[in-house]
Design an enzyme around this catalytic site. Sequence first.
Site, short mmCIF file in Angstrom:
data_model
loop_
_atom_site.label_atom_id
_atom_site.label_comp_id
_atom_site.label_asym_id
_atom_site.label_seq_id
_atom_site.Cartn_x
_atom_site.Cartn_y
_atom_site.Cartn_z
N SER A 69 34.51 17.73 -58.78
CA SER A 69 34.82 17.90 -60.19
C SER A 69 33.81 17.23 -61.14
O SER A 69 32.66 17.62 -61.17
CB SER A 69 36.23 17.37 -60.41
OG SER A 69 36.68 17.73 -61.66
N ASP A 287 34.25 20.91 -67.27
CA ASP A 287 33.75 19.93 -66.30
C ASP A 287 33.24 20.68 -65.06
O ASP A 287 33.19 21.91 -65.05
CB ASP A 287 34.82 18.87 -65.97
CG ASP A 287 35.92 19.42 -65.09
OD1 ASP A 287 36.10 20.66 -65.04
OD2 ASP A 287 36.61 18.63 -64.41
N ASN A 385 41.52 13.59 -71.46
CA ASN A 385 40.22 14.08 -70.97
C ASN A 385 40.14 15.61 -70.89
O ASN A 385 39.16 16.16 -70.38
CB ASN A 385 39.88 13.44 -69.61
CG ASN A 385 40.87 13.82 -68.51
OD1 ASN A 385 41.57 14.82 -68.59
ND2 ASN A 385 40.93 13.02 -67.46
N ARG A 510 42.82 0.05 -65.45
CA ARG A 510 43.39 0.62 -64.21
C ARG A 510 42.24 1.02 -63.29
O ARG A 510 41.16 1.37 -63.75
CB ARG A 510 44.29 1.83 -64.52
CG ARG A 510 43.60 2.93 -65.29
CD ARG A 510 44.45 4.18 -65.40
NE ARG A 510 44.48 4.92 -64.16
CZ ARG A 510 43.53 5.79 -63.79
NH1 ARG A 510 42.49 6.02 -64.56
NH2 ARG A 510 43.62 6.41 -62.64
C1 G16 Z 1 40.94 14.14 -61.73
C2 G16 Z 1 42.41 14.36 -61.97
C3 G16 Z 1 42.73 14.07 -63.42
C4 G16 Z 1 42.29 12.65 -63.77
C5 G16 Z 1 40.81 12.46 -63.42
C6 G16 Z 1 40.34 11.03 -63.59
O1 G16 Z 1 40.22 15.02 -62.54
O2 G16 Z 1 42.74 15.67 -61.63
O3 G16 Z 1 44.11 14.22 -63.59
O4 G16 Z 1 42.47 12.40 -65.12
O5 G16 Z 1 40.59 12.81 -62.06
O6 G16 Z 1 41.08 10.20 -62.73
P1 G16 Z 1 40.72 8.69 -62.50
O7 G16 Z 1 40.76 8.04 -63.85
O8 G16 Z 1 41.77 8.17 -61.57
O9 G16 Z 1 39.32 8.62 -61.93
P2 G16 Z 1 38.96 15.83 -62.03
O10 G16 Z 1 38.69 16.80 -63.12
O11 G16 Z 1 37.87 14.83 -61.81
O12 G16 Z 1 39.43 16.44 -60.74
#
Ligand code: G16
Length: 546
Positions: A69, A287, A385, A510
């Site tokens: 992603s 993204d 986001n 976090r």
């Molecule tokens: C993934 C999740 C999202 C989350 C993001 C960031 O997005 O599907 O729900 O907001 O990661 O997560 P973290 O803050 O835990 O790194 P994506 O678009 O990267 O698959």
Amino acid sequence: MSIAGTLAQTIEQRSAAHPKPDARLTYGTAGFRTKASLLESTCFRIGLIGALRSKSLGGKTVGLMVTASHNPEEDNGVKMVDARGEMLEASWEPICTAIANAATGEELVAELNKVVEQKSIDLSVPASVVYAYDTRPSSKPLAEAMVDGLGAFDTNVTDGGLLTTPQLHYLVLALNTQHEAQPYGSPTTEGYYAKLAGAYMSLMKGRPAPPPLIVDCANGVGTVSLKGLLAHLRDALVLYPVRTAVGQTGALNNGCGADFVKSKQRLPEGFEHEPNVHPGELLCSFDGDADRIMFYYLVGPATDPANFRMLDGDKIASLAADHLGELVHAANLDVNIGCVQTAYANGASTTYLEQRVPITCTPTGVKHLHHAAEKYDIGVYFEANGHGTVLFSEKAQRAISEADTSKMSPESAAAIAQLAAFAELINQTVGDAVSDMLMVLVILAMRGWGPREWDATYTDLPNKLVKVAVADRTQFRTTDAERRVTHPEGLQERIDALVAKYPSGRAFVRPSGTEDCVRVYAEAEKPEDVAELASATEALVKEFGA
Ligand code: G16
């Protein structure tokens, strides 16, 4: 029933061809995600798990997506899609972690047998799995390792090829409902484009086409899906896809894309030189796997960073909740509408939405937001986001389809028809940049709004996101939907003391579930306060994480 004899031998032999690296992997916010070079054994094992998950669901099709992603190109990952097109059921996450970390082939079979027993899986049920992958150079080889795992269980495997994550979610639900009375859609990528384009054109009928839109495709797979969609939309929408260098080494998400725009709060690099970028016009970024979208516009020349304005996931949520709420009201339907956010939602958006709809706050990760949104008749969920969608419950869908429009005012009947078309336009399985883009364009067209009018609904509190590298991010633990930190002990008290100094101040920390860092979020009434609060909180994270 257990995995033994020839089957156990096959798994052990195949596993030996995909050796496990000396690294512990954890199922995180959106599946496994780390350096691509560490993922081959995990992908092979995810193939095994995918087959077992399908068997546990009586042979329904599940999905496996190789993507990292928004992460840099050298990372990769796997996302698992359950039979209704939603994220993998939470009880399987620790199972995935245990299987990914089994040290030997023998241990791997033992872990698999634990799942077979715990979930009472009938191994004789044939498994069905559809997989896809993004444009990273490592994605196809990792997908091949996954297929090796699927083959060990004699699975019916469908190769979806190069797809966006939301396209795979769509395919899974469409495949599983194709013989039902209400199929979700034709189970092909063409079916996906046709469904979105058809709903878009029906909602836009009789309205002027929106102004041309520049779409930053993050040099990723969104480029491919946007082209597919355009072929179906013909001249109903003019899009200028940019950052479309799929396959160019190092280009993916580099200086562009939704995550870059959101976290840096600026235009993608080089946009100031794009010929079609003009003040007052709407722009957007996908993204890397096109499941998130970020909108933005300029209030003056692109050369001055102060002219940048962002229309993020919170603004999309407010726009969707307002508009769909008005349609429900006009249609006189007895369905409620609610909104789901995370701690990252701007305080101003929460204040705005709270005055209109009930709100739920969940931890980060669409897997959490999705389930919370299912509790409403119409559930709007978006992370700040730009990751999110709208869910229409069975009750809402029935109320819409069974409404007797012949006995209604023309206004109510039109609202019913529009709600029905929105339910088609919106990819209800997961956040989808392409579907969300069309939804926003339709709503803006219906309201006669440009980006300024949309932006004027409320003013964001100044805010800042920071990534902090620490020795071990797992020592940071949170509670209260990630709004408070419980470990390391003493950190929350220090954050509380900082926050108290600033009007409308808020800050939380976090551990990321997709990157090796701790995330810091801060907001306050004044920009200079945010800068101070964010860097003081960052310093605390460094102190406690050293
Ligand atoms: C993934 C999740 C999202 C989350 C993001 C960031 O997005 O599907 O729900 O907001 O990661 O997560 P973290 O803050 O835990 O790194 P994506 O678009 O990267 O698959």
